[in-house]
Design a protein around this motif. Structure first.
Motif, mmCIF file in Angstrom:
data_model
loop_
_atom_site.group_PDB
_atom_site.id
_atom_site.type_symbol
_atom_site.label_atom_id
_atom_site.label_comp_id
_atom_site.label_asym_id
_atom_site.label_seq_id
_atom_site.Cartn_x
_atom_site.Cartn_y
_atom_site.Cartn_z
ATOM 1 N N UNK A 1 50.199 56.711 77.447
ATOM 2 C CA UNK A 1 50.616 55.797 76.327
ATOM 3 C C UNK A 1 50.153 56.710 75.007
ATOM 4 N N UNK A 2 50.783 56.200 73.959
ATOM 5 C CA UNK A 2 50.872 57.001 72.756
ATOM 6 C C UNK A 2 49.233 57.381 72.233
ATOM 7 N N UNK A 3 48.410 56.472 72.416
ATOM 8 C CA UNK A 3 46.980 56.737 71.998
ATOM 9 C C UNK A 3 46.517 57.642 72.523
ATOM 10 N N UNK A 4 46.508 57.838 74.146
ATOM 11 C CA UNK A 4 46.202 59.006 74.847
ATOM 12 C C UNK A 4 46.874 60.180 74.611
ATOM 13 N N UNK A 5 48.079 60.081 74.088
ATOM 14 C CA UNK A 5 48.638 61.412 73.868
ATOM 15 C C UNK A 5 48.129 62.036 72.436
ATOM 16 N N UNK A 6 47.650 61.071 71.471
ATOM 17 C CA UNK A 6 46.871 61.502 70.598
ATOM 18 C C UNK A 6 45.807 62.075 70.612
ATOM 19 N N UNK A 7 45.105 61.504 71.436
ATOM 20 C CA UNK A 7 43.590 61.879 72.093
ATOM 21 C C UNK A 7 43.665 63.336 72.532
ATOM 22 N N UNK B 1 29.198 50.199 81.891
ATOM 23 C CA UNK B 1 30.675 50.841 81.956
ATOM 24 C C UNK B 1 30.544 52.191 82.791
ATOM 25 N N UNK B 2 30.958 51.903 83.942
ATOM 26 C CA UNK B 2 30.803 53.292 84.957
ATOM 27 C C UNK B 2 32.233 53.815 85.005
ATOM 28 N N UNK B 3 32.222 55.289 84.352
ATOM 29 C CA UNK B 3 33.460 55.845 84.077
ATOM 30 C C UNK B 3 33.766 57.048 85.304
ATOM 31 N N UNK B 4 33.069 57.402 86.063
ATOM 32 C CA UNK B 4 33.524 58.401 87.009
ATOM 33 C C UNK B 4 33.404 58.011 88.493
ATOM 34 N N UNK B 5 32.158 57.190 88.790
ATOM 35 C CA UNK B 5 31.810 57.047 90.039
ATOM 36 C C UNK B 5 32.832 56.414 90.925
ATOM 37 N N UNK B 6 33.281 56.756 92.235
ATOM 38 C CA UNK B 6 34.373 56.133 93.160
ATOM 39 C C UNK B 6 34.112 55.232 94.132
ATOM 40 N N UNK B 7 32.762 55.129 94.441
ATOM 41 C CA UNK B 7 32.337 54.349 95.722
ATOM 42 C C UNK B 7 32.883 52.970 95.488
ATOM 43 N N UNK B 8 33.453 52.608 96.549
ATOM 44 C CA UNK B 8 34.040 51.393 96.913
ATOM 45 C C UNK B 8 33.097 49.951 96.681
ATOM 46 N N UNK B 9 31.772 50.182 97.085
ATOM 47 C CA UNK B 9 30.849 49.232 96.964
ATOM 48 C C UNK B 9 30.428 48.762 95.477
ATOM 49 N N UNK B 10 30.849 49.744 94.570
ATOM 50 C CA UNK B 10 30.511 49.514 93.327
ATOM 51 C C UNK B 10 31.010 48.075 92.817
ATOM 52 N N UNK C 1 28.873 44.904 85.518
ATOM 53 C CA UNK C 1 29.411 46.357 85.726
ATOM 54 C C UNK C 1 30.701 46.229 85.680
ATOM 55 N N UNK C 2 31.390 47.215 84.857
ATOM 56 C CA UNK C 2 32.634 47.388 84.733
ATOM 57 C C UNK C 2 33.079 48.775 85.133
ATOM 58 N N UNK C 3 34.179 49.081 85.760
ATOM 59 C CA UNK C 3 34.611 50.582 86.494
ATOM 60 C C UNK C 3 35.893 51.074 85.807
ATOM 61 N N UNK C 4 36.025 52.227 85.785
ATOM 62 C CA UNK C 4 37.059 52.958 85.332
ATOM 63 C C UNK C 4 37.833 53.431 86.673
ATOM 64 N N UNK D 1 38.587 62.516 78.735
ATOM 65 C CA UNK D 1 39.083 61.217 78.790
ATOM 66 C C UNK D 1 38.459 60.086 79.200
ATOM 67 N N UNK D 2 37.582 60.209 80.334
ATOM 68 C CA UNK D 2 37.032 59.231 80.821
ATOM 69 C C UNK D 2 36.177 58.711 79.778
ATOM 70 N N UNK D 3 35.095 59.477 79.175
ATOM 71 C CA UNK D 3 34.370 59.270 77.935
ATOM 72 C C UNK D 3 34.953 58.584 76.929
ATOM 73 N N UNK D 4 36.159 58.974 76.560
ATOM 74 C CA UNK D 4 36.922 58.513 75.580
ATOM 75 C C UNK D 4 37.330 56.841 75.697
ATOM 76 N N UNK D 5 37.966 56.776 76.747
ATOM 77 C CA UNK D 5 38.438 55.643 77.279
ATOM 78 C C UNK D 5 37.583 54.546 77.584
ATOM 79 N N UNK D 6 36.427 54.651 78.138
ATOM 80 C CA UNK D 6 35.296 53.829 78.506
ATOM 81 C C UNK D 6 34.639 53.484 77.125
ATOM 82 N N UNK D 7 34.737 54.550 76.149
ATOM 83 C CA UNK D 7 33.845 54.154 74.893
ATOM 84 C C UNK D 7 34.900 53.355 73.989
#
Length: 242
Positions: free
Chosen positions: A207-213, A47-56, A65-68, A230-236
């Protein structure tokens, strides 16, 4: 930051020695592209949380591979109309690795589509300490807009020096896929520009879950959650739900 080679070695060690069932990572696009290939080889979810390269999720796409983060090409198209409001003479200053190269390629295509002109460009190495020579080149080129493609600490350093050399507010600076800490590190006096980022702790539409986080993070640490937290939290969370 580890090199792409060491990132891949670390990933292989996690899977083969620590027997992990999945890997979260991809801090830099160059690392993520290597980790993505290794995920396919090892047949392990990545699960790729931060990288933005289009080729991924473009030419290098694989089923493990899953991207955020939104791909560079998409974010660059989102930002282009804001740049074009200031004019069609652009200067590019980008990092000389996958993320910056992707921004340069995408931005040039959009500029050509709009009938604009590139009046200069620089591809700079990671961890550049002194941007003064690049900033002087930009000043001499007199662009309408500067399009950045600098990562992390390099963006922080550039913006500080941009302000110190009297360029803040003189020529618009725009960049995609920045992190909160990149701007927080610049300081309120020097921070300047138009940017895209993936998430904000104070967004009323979260959303409510993210506001709670965000509330729990603020209570524990006494400061707002950066987008990277947030990236670490949402991907996990996504992985556990899967």
């Amino acid at each position: 930051e580890p090199s792409p080679q060491s990132a891949v070695q670390n990933m292989q060690k996690l899977v083969q020695e620590n027997k992990v069932c999945a890997v979260l990572g991809g801090s830099l696009s160059s690392n993520a592209l290597g980790e993505e290939a290794k995920a396919a080889e090892l047949k392990i979810p990545f699960v790729c949380d931060n990288a933005a390269a289009t080729e991924i999720t473009g030419k290098n796409c694989n089923r493990y591979t899953f991207r955020l983060n939104t791909p560079v090409a998409v974010q660059q198209r989102m930002l282009a109309p804001y740049a074009l409001k200031s004019g069609k003479k652009w200067y590019h200053i980008t990092a000389s690795y996958a993320f910056g190269q992707d921004i340069l390629r995408s931005s040039r295509a959009l500029l050509k589509e709009a009938g604009g002109t590139e009046v200069g460009f620089d591809e700079v190495p990671l961890n550049t300490a002194d941007f003064s020579s690049f900033i002087l080149k930009i000043r001499q080129a007199k662009p309408d807009v500067v399009i950045g493609g600098l990562s992390g600490g390099d963006l922080t350093t550039f913006l500080k020096q941009w302000s110190e050399l009297g360029m803040k507010g003189k020529i618009p600076f725009l960049e995609i896929a920045i992190g909160d800490t990149d701007i927080w590190g610049v300081g309120a006096e020097a921070a300047n520009g138009t940017f895209t980022k993936l998430w904000d702790a104070n967004n009323a539409n979260n959303p409510p879950e993210e506001k709670a986080f965000a509330a729990a993070y603020l209570k524990k640490h006494g400061k707002p959650a950066a987008d990277k937290a947030w990236m670490g939290w949402i991907t996990a969370r996504s992985l556990f739900e899967s």
